[in-house]
Scaffold this motif. Structure first.
Motif, PDB file in Angstrom:
ATOM      1  N   PHE A 205       0.859  -1.178   0.000  1.00  0.00           N
ATOM      2  CA  PHE A 205       0.000   0.000   0.000  1.00  0.00           C
ATOM      3  C   PHE A 205       0.899   1.233   0.000  1.00  0.00           C
ATOM      4  O   PHE A 205       1.717   1.414   0.907  1.00  0.00           O
ATOM      5  CB  PHE A 205      -0.902   0.026   1.240  1.00  0.00           C
ATOM      6  N   CYS A 206       0.745   2.081  -1.023  1.00  0.00           N
ATOM      7  CA  CYS A 206       1.529   3.317  -1.147  1.00  0.00           C
ATOM      8  C   CYS A 206       0.550   4.482  -0.963  1.00  0.00           C
ATOM      9  O   CYS A 206      -0.176   4.855  -1.893  1.00  0.00           O
ATOM     10  CB  CYS A 206       2.212   3.351  -2.508  1.00  0.00           C
ATOM     11  N   ILE A 207       0.547   5.073   0.240  1.00  0.00           N
ATOM     12  CA  ILE A 207      -0.524   5.974   0.661  1.00  0.00           C
ATOM     13  C   ILE A 207      -0.029   7.420   0.733  1.00  0.00           C
ATOM     14  O   ILE A 207       1.034   7.702   1.310  1.00  0.00           O
ATOM     15  CB  ILE A 207      -1.089   5.547   2.030  1.00  0.00           C
ATOM     16  N   ASP A 208      -0.805   8.317   0.172  1.00  0.00           N
ATOM     17  CA  ASP A 208      -0.544   9.754   0.219  1.00  0.00           C
ATOM     18  C   ASP A 208      -0.964  10.292   1.589  1.00  0.00           C
ATOM     19  O   ASP A 208      -2.119  10.117   2.006  1.00  0.00           O
ATOM     20  CB  ASP A 208      -1.346  10.436  -0.893  1.00  0.00           C
ATOM     21  N   ILE A 209      -0.014  10.930   2.301  1.00  0.00           N
ATOM     22  CA  ILE A 209      -0.343  11.564   3.587  1.00  0.00           C
ATOM     23  C   ILE A 209       0.042  13.048   3.544  1.00  0.00           C
ATOM     24  O   ILE A 209       0.443  13.629   4.555  1.00  0.00           O
ATOM     25  CB  ILE A 209       0.343  10.852   4.784  1.00  0.00           C
TER      26      ILE A 209
ATOM     27  N   GLY B 105       6.199  10.539  -7.033  1.00  0.00           N
ATOM     28  CA  GLY B 105       7.138   9.891  -7.946  1.00  0.00           C
ATOM     29  C   GLY B 105       8.178   9.045  -7.221  1.00  0.00           C
ATOM     30  O   GLY B 105       8.350   7.855  -7.529  1.00  0.00           O
ATOM     31  N   PRO B 106       8.918   9.611  -6.257  1.00  0.00           N
ATOM     32  CA  PRO B 106       9.893   8.808  -5.514  1.00  0.00           C
ATOM     33  C   PRO B 106       9.264   7.636  -4.769  1.00  0.00           C
ATOM     34  O   PRO B 106       9.852   6.548  -4.709  1.00  0.00           O
ATOM     35  CB  PRO B 106      10.505   9.821  -4.541  1.00  0.00           C
ATOM     36  N   ALA B 107       8.069   7.827  -4.193  1.00  0.00           N
ATOM     37  CA  ALA B 107       7.414   6.740  -3.461  1.00  0.00           C
ATOM     38  C   ALA B 107       7.060   5.594  -4.401  1.00  0.00           C
ATOM     39  O   ALA B 107       7.239   4.411  -4.055  1.00  0.00           O
ATOM     40  CB  ALA B 107       6.164   7.265  -2.763  1.00  0.00           C
ATOM     41  N   ALA B 108       6.555   5.908  -5.595  1.00  0.00           N
ATOM     42  CA  ALA B 108       6.223   4.861  -6.562  1.00  0.00           C
ATOM     43  C   ALA B 108       7.474   4.101  -6.978  1.00  0.00           C
ATOM     44  O   ALA B 108       7.447   2.865  -7.128  1.00  0.00           O
ATOM     45  CB  ALA B 108       5.542   5.478  -7.780  1.00  0.00           C
TER      46      ALA B 108
ATOM     47  N   SER C 198       3.799  -9.386  -7.842  1.00  0.00           N
ATOM     48  CA  SER C 198       3.462  -8.487  -6.734  1.00  0.00           C
ATOM     49  C   SER C 198       2.593  -7.336  -7.211  1.00  0.00           C
ATOM     50  O   SER C 198       2.532  -7.017  -8.401  1.00  0.00           O
ATOM     51  CB  SER C 198       4.736  -7.942  -6.087  1.00  0.00           C
ATOM     52  N   LYS C 199       1.934  -6.671  -6.239  1.00  0.00           N
ATOM     53  CA  LYS C 199       1.035  -5.561  -6.542  1.00  0.00           C
ATOM     54  C   LYS C 199       1.421  -4.339  -5.721  1.00  0.00           C
ATOM     55  O   LYS C 199       1.780  -4.453  -4.544  1.00  0.00           O
ATOM     56  CB  LYS C 199      -0.414  -5.942  -6.223  1.00  0.00           C
ATOM     57  N   VAL C 200       1.295  -3.165  -6.365  1.00  0.00           N
ATOM     58  CA  VAL C 200       1.471  -1.880  -5.688  1.00  0.00           C
ATOM     59  C   VAL C 200       0.192  -1.082  -5.892  1.00  0.00           C
ATOM     60  O   VAL C 200      -0.253  -0.888  -7.032  1.00  0.00           O
ATOM     61  CB  VAL C 200       2.685  -1.104  -6.247  1.00  0.00           C
ATOM     62  N   ILE C 201      -0.414  -0.609  -4.785  1.00  0.00           N
ATOM     63  CA  ILE C 201      -1.635   0.195  -4.848  1.00  0.00           C
ATOM     64  C   ILE C 201      -1.287   1.598  -4.387  1.00  0.00           C
ATOM     65  O   ILE C 201      -0.936   1.818  -3.222  1.00  0.00           O
ATOM     66  CB  ILE C 201      -2.751  -0.400  -3.965  1.00  0.00           C
ATOM     67  N   ILE C 202      -1.368   2.564  -5.311  1.00  0.00           N
ATOM     68  CA  ILE C 202      -1.094   3.966  -5.005  1.00  0.00           C
ATOM     69  C   ILE C 202      -2.421   4.673  -4.799  1.00  0.00           C
ATOM     70  O   ILE C 202      -3.287   4.662  -5.682  1.00  0.00           O
ATOM     71  CB  ILE C 202      -0.305   4.642  -6.142  1.00  0.00           C
ATOM     72  N   CYS C 203      -2.571   5.300  -3.635  1.00  0.00           N
ATOM     73  CA  CYS C 203      -3.798   6.039  -3.326  1.00  0.00           C
ATOM     74  C   CYS C 203      -3.422   7.487  -3.038  1.00  0.00           C
ATOM     75  O   CYS C 203      -2.644   7.761  -2.115  1.00  0.00           O
ATOM     76  CB  CYS C 203      -4.512   5.417  -2.129  1.00  0.00           C
ATOM     77  N   THR C 204      -3.960   8.412  -3.821  1.00  0.00           N
ATOM     78  CA  THR C 204      -3.585   9.819  -3.691  1.00  0.00           C
ATOM     79  C   THR C 204      -4.776  10.715  -3.976  1.00  0.00           C
ATOM     80  O   THR C 204      -5.786  10.269  -4.549  1.00  0.00           O
ATOM     81  CB  THR C 204      -2.426  10.150  -4.653  1.00  0.00           C
TER      82      THR C 204
ATOM     83  N   LEU D  95       9.150   4.022 -15.713  1.00  0.00           N
ATOM     84  CA  LEU D  95       8.804   3.308 -14.486  1.00  0.00           C
ATOM     85  C   LEU D  95       7.806   2.202 -14.776  1.00  0.00           C
ATOM     86  O   LEU D  95       7.893   1.096 -14.219  1.00  0.00           O
ATOM     87  CB  LEU D  95       8.240   4.303 -13.466  1.00  0.00           C
ATOM     88  N   GLY D  96       6.864   2.477 -15.666  1.00  0.00           N
ATOM     89  CA  GLY D  96       5.903   1.451 -16.058  1.00  0.00           C
ATOM     90  C   GLY D  96       6.557   0.298 -16.790  1.00  0.00           C
ATOM     91  O   GLY D  96       6.209  -0.873 -16.569  1.00  0.00           O
TER      92      GLY D  96
END
Length: 681
Positions: A245-249, A363-366, A379-385, A416-417
């Motif tokens: 989980f890649c979460i925007d805070i 960008g750096p987090a992804a 594997s899976k990466v879920i970016i929520c922003t 990156l993709g």
């Protein structure tokens, strides 16, 4: 592999004649239905000798010295016209006229001693499969020349759109359990087609790459086979895919909205909705898939890779966030999370303690998340922003100010993709309804890896998370190759040749892709097409699956309309139009969709099916933005070029259409269309 039509459609060739458009029948087709006479032709006319008369009648005798009499007076008048000598040298021996005989004139060939001159008595229908000249009397040379009936203009007109569509159900084909082919792989060195085992190891040319005039044999392609491409290589142990989980805070995540909590209205921030959704997913995974490793990465003005137990969290900030190579090196050293059964309590505590502040280093987090996930294919990466990336690397807030920075960010997300797809990582991007995140750029990252691009209501975050998690990856590094015989060619691919190569990357259970091709006139009555699927299994084993299928050729529109599959045509139209639109080719997208729409309307008009008509109405509703309102969800012209970029709602809709299958082409598109209408495009 499925064809949208039971036949390969070859449009009738149009050649100009007397300033008119005349359709020429293709040589690929069998003979048309000839209209054959019921009765044999009359015998040749007989000369009648005139008896001698007195000398006084000599003048009259010269005028009527020799005349020809016919049973039919009209024939006698028409026979006075000069007719060309009939060519008989190429006729079979039994159809050649006897020596000294004369060919009847064109008018004599169809006028017989028959009192009833009606059309029904002169002609009889014959079977279209009967060979020309069958059942004819060899002593009647006039019957060797048959005149076809007037062709139906409606049936000879070229069809709108393109019915030559192939569906490849990747998820289904790669999930099937098939025995490996024990024979050695044999291929053509020129086009790469896989050949039958009766041929040598390699061939310099084959059915697919030979010119049509030199093609003397049927398809030499392997009908079906599954090959191991690296049988001698040591296989990896199948590791458990990672979920991150890649979460925007960032500060914008603290914005609240009013919701109904029991009998009272309360205010909840966007971050609180995300926290709740993540915790619910973690609890469900703990019960159903406790061996799944789950990681948490958060980003604002810094990127934090959260630890567990004796492993502390790692924080990247400042100059560390400006160098992609440094970020990759650092991420490669971070510890992979253990199974959720061990980290659940640590993970829940870290999620609950999150707070929103600062900028958005998306960008750096992804990059860090993808680098960590790449150790485990699948594997899976879920970016929520909820906002645009606004730090140096991958900055998306500069679109109206700095063209160079925007171009650099576009290249960053594209590369990156590519890296994620090559490593078997699927990236999905979720944005919160009512925000602006530049999904047209982030969508490239998700689209290349087979992930989702979604705009969701905060209350629906848990449902979207669960759908992404359940959509497992069954194969990675997948490439699809479609080979046609020359001079047929692909349509809508990068190269309009007889061979198409598409890099799919990660494959999921319900994935379907489509191809269009164009058939031109050849001497064959059928054509073969070969499909090659090369992919990597979870254990690292590279596989190649081959299919070769043959279809008959026709240019009869009624035959095509009767056997056309509407779901395949509709899916292809959605995918092809969306693929053009996401690249900024809006007019081409509209043109493509309108042509296929006309074809679908012809099918419905021909079949008269109420079910097809209802399905068509629903499908047209989902395609409405491309048909009528495609420019309503585009931004102003970019500073990089004269092309227009998509709004978030438009990007979410089109990327979803591009990745849809026959089941979701209308359901998912309709959901995104509602968001599109709510935001007024």
């Amino acid at each position: 592999m499925e064809f949208a039509c039971d036949y390969v459609y070859v449009p009738p060739l149009v050649v100009p004649k007397d300033n008119q458009q005349v359709f020429k029948r293709s040589a690929l087709l069998p003979p048309v239905n000839w209209t054959r006479p019921l009765r044999a032709p009359p015998p040749p006319p007989v000369e009648v000798k005139v008896s001698k008369k007195p000398e006084k009648s000599k003048a009259k005798e010269r005028a009527v010295s020799k005349s020809i009499f016919y049973d039919n007076a009209d024939v006698g008048e028409k026979s006075k016209q000069i007719t060309p000598t009939r060519k008989t040298a190429l006729l079979p021996p039994h159809l050649r006229p006897a020596a000294g005989s004369r060919s009847p004139s064109p008018s004599e060939r169809h006028l017989y001693d028959n009192e009833d001159d009606s059309e029904s008595s002169r002609y009889a229908d014959s079977s279209p499969s009967a060979p020309e000249g069958a059942g004819l009397d060899g002593n009647s040379p006039g019957l060797a020349i048959l005149t076809p009936p007037p062709a139906s203009t409606e049936n000879n007109d070229s069809l709108p759109g393109n019915p030559n569509v192939i569906l490849v159900s990747l998820g289904k084909l790669l999930s099937e359990k098939v025995e490996h082919t024990q024979e050695k792989l044999r291929s053509c060195t020129q086009c790469g087609s896989v050949l039958e085992s009766i041929y040598d190891n390699v061939m310099n040319s084959c059915y697919f790459c030979e010119p049509p005039e030199q093609r003397s044999t049927p398809s030499t392609g392997l009908q079906h086979g599954l090959f191991l491409l690296n049988p001698a290589d040591k296989l990896q142990s199948a590791s458990q895919p990672l979920l991150i989980f890649c979460i925007d805070i960032s500060a914008s995540m603290s914005i609240t909205s009013q919701v109904l909590g029991g009998e009272e209205c309360i205010h909840r921030s966007r971050l609180e909705f995300v926290q709740e959704a993540v915790l619910l997913c973690v609890n469900k995974l703990r019960k159903q898939q406790s061996d799944t490793p789950v990681g948490l990465i958060t980003f604002n003005y810094e990127v934090t890779v959260h630890g567990y137990g004796d492993f502390p969290s790692n924080v990247l900030s400042g100059d560390d966030l400006m160098d992609s190579e440094h970020l990759k090196a650092a991420a490669s050293l971070f510890t992979t999370p253990p199974p959720l059964s061990y980290t659940k309590n640590f993970l829940e505590q870290q999620v609950k303690e999150l707070s929103a502040v600062g900028t958005t280093a998306l960008g750096p987090a992804a990059l860090v998340a993808i680098t960590m996930a790449s150790r485990h294919p699948g594997s899976k990466v879920i970016i929520c922003t909820d906002g645009k990336a606004n730090t140096t690397l991958g900055n998306l807030e500069v679109d109206d100010n700095d063209a160079r920075a925007l171009l650099s960010s576009t290249i960053f997300y594209q590369e990156l993709g590519e890296d994620a797809a090559n490593q078997g990582v699927t990236v999905s991007v979720l944005s919160i309804e009512g925000t602006e995140c530049r999904l047209d750029e982030l969508g490239r990252l998700a689209d290349r890896t087979g992930g989702k691009v979604v705009i969701t209501n905060p209350k629906m975050l848990q449902s979207e998370f669960e759908q992404i998690i359940e959509n497992t990856t069954i194969a990675t590094k997948c490439t699809v190759t479609l080979i046609l015989p020359k001079p047929m060619r692909m349509r809508g691919e990068k190269e309009a040749a007889h061979k198409a190569l598409r890099n799919v990357g990660n494959v999921h259970p319900e994935e379907e892709i489509t191809f269009q091709f164009v058939a031109s006139e050849t001497e064959a009555s059928s054509v073969s097409v070969q499909l090659q699927l090369q992919y990597t299994q979870k254990n690292g084993q590279m596989m190649l699956r081959v299919f070769t299928m043959t279809r008959r050729v026709t240019s009869e529109r009624l035959v095509v309309l009767s056997s056309l599959s509407l779901p395949i045509i509709q899916l292809n139209s959605s995918q092809a139009s969306a693929a053009l639109a996401v690249r900024g080719r809006f007019l081409d997208a509209r043109r493509e969709s309108e042509q296929q729409k006309k074809l679908i309307e012809k099918v419905i008009e021909h079949n008269r099916s109420a079910e097809d008509r209802q399905t068509y109405k629903e499908w047209v509703s989902t395609m409405e933005p491309i048909y009528n309102n495609i420019h309503n969800f585009t931004r102003a012209k970019s500073v990089v070029s004269d092309s227009q970029s998509l709004t978030d709602a438009g990007a979410a809709l089109l990327y979803t259409m591009k990745q849809s299958n026959r089941k979701t082409v209308m359901i998912k598109n309709d959901q995104n269309l509602r968001f599109l209408k709510q935001s007024k495009y």
